[in-house]
Enzyme design. Structure first.
Site, short mmCIF file in Angstrom:
data_model
loop_
_atom_site.label_atom_id
_atom_site.label_comp_id
_atom_site.label_asym_id
_atom_site.label_seq_id
_atom_site.Cartn_x
_atom_site.Cartn_y
_atom_site.Cartn_z
N GLU A 1 9.57 -3.86 10.34
CA GLU A 1 9.94 -2.57 9.72
C GLU A 1 10.55 -1.63 10.76
O GLU A 1 9.99 -1.44 11.85
CB GLU A 1 8.70 -1.92 9.08
CG GLU A 1 9.04 -0.60 8.37
CD GLU A 1 7.99 -0.12 7.39
OE1 GLU A 1 7.03 -0.86 7.10
OE2 GLU A 1 8.16 1.00 6.88
N ASP B 1 0.84 -1.20 0.00
CA ASP B 1 0.00 0.00 0.00
C ASP B 1 0.88 1.26 0.00
O ASP B 1 0.37 2.38 -0.03
CB ASP B 1 -1.04 -0.01 1.14
CG ASP B 1 -0.41 -0.07 2.52
OD1 ASP B 1 0.83 -0.18 2.62
OD2 ASP B 1 -1.17 -0.01 3.52
N SER B 2 2.20 1.05 -0.04
CA SER B 2 3.12 2.17 -0.30
C SER B 2 2.80 2.81 -1.65
O SER B 2 3.23 3.93 -1.93
CB SER B 2 4.57 1.70 -0.27
OG SER B 2 4.74 0.55 -1.08
N ASP C 1 -1.01 -6.14 0.04
CA ASP C 1 -1.34 -5.48 1.31
C ASP C 1 -2.85 -5.31 1.43
O ASP C 1 -3.52 -4.90 0.47
CB ASP C 1 -0.71 -4.08 1.34
CG ASP C 1 0.58 -4.05 2.13
OD1 ASP C 1 0.82 -4.97 2.94
OD2 ASP C 1 1.37 -3.10 1.92
N LYS D 1 -1.17 -9.29 3.34
CA LYS D 1 -0.41 -8.83 4.51
C LYS D 1 -1.25 -7.83 5.27
O LYS D 1 -1.89 -6.96 4.67
CB LYS D 1 0.92 -8.18 4.05
CG LYS D 1 1.69 -7.54 5.19
CD LYS D 1 3.13 -7.23 4.84
CE LYS D 1 3.32 -5.98 4.01
NZ LYS D 1 2.89 -4.73 4.68
N GLU E 1 -1.27 -5.29 8.99
CA GLU E 1 -0.38 -4.67 9.97
C GLU E 1 -0.92 -4.80 11.39
O GLU E 1 -2.13 -4.70 11.61
CB GLU E 1 -0.20 -3.18 9.64
CG GLU E 1 0.47 -2.94 8.30
CD GLU E 1 0.70 -1.46 7.99
OE1 GLU E 1 0.49 -0.60 8.88
OE2 GLU E 1 1.09 -1.17 6.85
O1 KIV Z 1 3.56 -1.02 1.60
C1 KIV Z 1 4.71 -1.45 1.53
O2 KIV Z 1 5.44 -1.25 0.57
C2 KIV Z 1 5.20 -2.23 2.67
C3 KIV Z 1 6.67 -2.49 2.75
C4 KIV Z 1 7.38 -1.25 3.03
C5 KIV Z 1 6.98 -3.58 3.70
O3 KIV Z 1 4.43 -2.60 3.51
#
Ligand code: KIV
Length: 285
Positions: free
Chosen positions: A186, A48-49, A87, A116, A118
């Site tokens: 992280e 989600d970056s 994510d 994934k 968090e």
């Molecule tokens: O969203 C993302 O790119 C991430 C990584 C930085 C682990 O969660």
């Protein structure tokens, strides 16, 4: 040379058990994902970056499940070997188990082989366990968790004391017990990440967590030198795509204005016969 067999969550575990490093990069589009896949990198995270790298937001909090579905589909179409993890964005796994299952299921139907999420609160642990029981592979993510930025109050290193490291280890163990197949750590000091990695069975994937995690993940725009925002200390830049884009765009701009592009090699022509017909019809200025 790397194996051409698809990478699975079992491959991840085997790699940790054999002391082989796991590699992961983010990707958000089909062609980039294809090249990363062909490079031998073990896993691709549709992170989600993309809220920052692609959509231009300040944080990941604005990213929606619809955004993630679009980019997960694009990435998955480019990948034949690497393990694709998507994510779950902010609010997509916070309302109810039903909604979490539907959203995670949609990411899987879009081509991801795992999701994934968090954090490691009791609520999240329950979700991890539930998704796992539905046949959905889940990666955990602890340490600095960007979706909690407003509570954390900034981009701060986590697990900086013995007590905090113990808390992170507790979270990691609980995620593992509830079915997480790997855990992203992280922005954690190297010693803490090593301690956690050596005290759980599933692999840890570090980002800003030092050398002793089972694997490493970085954001593709950061390693390519494409992102124009703040670049954290833990990033290594392997290329300078920003300058490549700027140079190509400014050369193109100049060549069009100077009538250098397009040139003979770039154009289509009429046959001589058709050309003769049209030649008599130019309007005289
Ligand atoms: O969203 C993302 O790119 C991430 C990584 C930085 C682990 O969660």
């Amino acid at each position: 040379m790397f194996e051409s067999k698809p990478v699975t969550t079992k491959t991840f575990q085997k790699m940790k058990d054999n002391n082989e490093k796991i590699t992961m990069l983010t990707a958000y589009d089909c062609s980039t994902a294809k090249y990363i896949d062909e490079s031998g990198v073990d896993s691709i995270l549709v992170g989600d970056s993309l809220g920052m790298t692609i959509l231009g937001y300040d944080t990941t909090l604005n990213v929606t499940i619809e955004d993630m579905l679009t980019f997960t589909k694009a990435v998955s179409r480019g990948v034949t070997r690497a393990l694709v993890i998507a994510d779950m964005p902010f609010l997509s796994y916070h309302v109810s188990k039903e909604q979490t299952t539907i959203n995670a299921g949609k990411l899987i139907q879009s081509g991801a082989k795992a999701v994934k999420l968090e954090g490691a609160s009791d609520f999240i642990l329950d979700e991890v366990s539930h998704l796992t029981s539905c046949g959905i592979n889940v990666a955990g993510h602890i340490g600095f968790t960007p979706q909690y930025i407003n509570q954390i109050g900034g981009y701060f290193i986590q697990g900086k004391s013995y007590e905090n490291t113990q808390n992170l280890l507790k979270s990691a163990k609980k995620l593992e017990e509830n079915g997480a197949f790997c855990i992203v750590l992280e922005m954690v000091p190297e010693e803490s990440a090593r301690y956690i990695t050596e005290n759980i069975s599933v692999p840890t994937i570090g980002i800003g967590a030092g050398r002793y995690c089972s694997g490493q993940v970085l954001v593709i725009d950061d390693i390519l030198g494409k992102f124009s925002g703040n670049i954290p200390k833990f990033v290594k830049q392997y290329a300078n795509v920003k300058d490549i884009i700027k140079n190509a765009a400014s050369t193109y701009n100049k060549e069009v204005k100077d009538n250098i592009f397009p040139c003979k090699e770039n154009i289509f022509n009429l046959t001589e016969e058709e050309k003769e017909k049209i030649d008599g019809h130019f309007i005289q200025h």
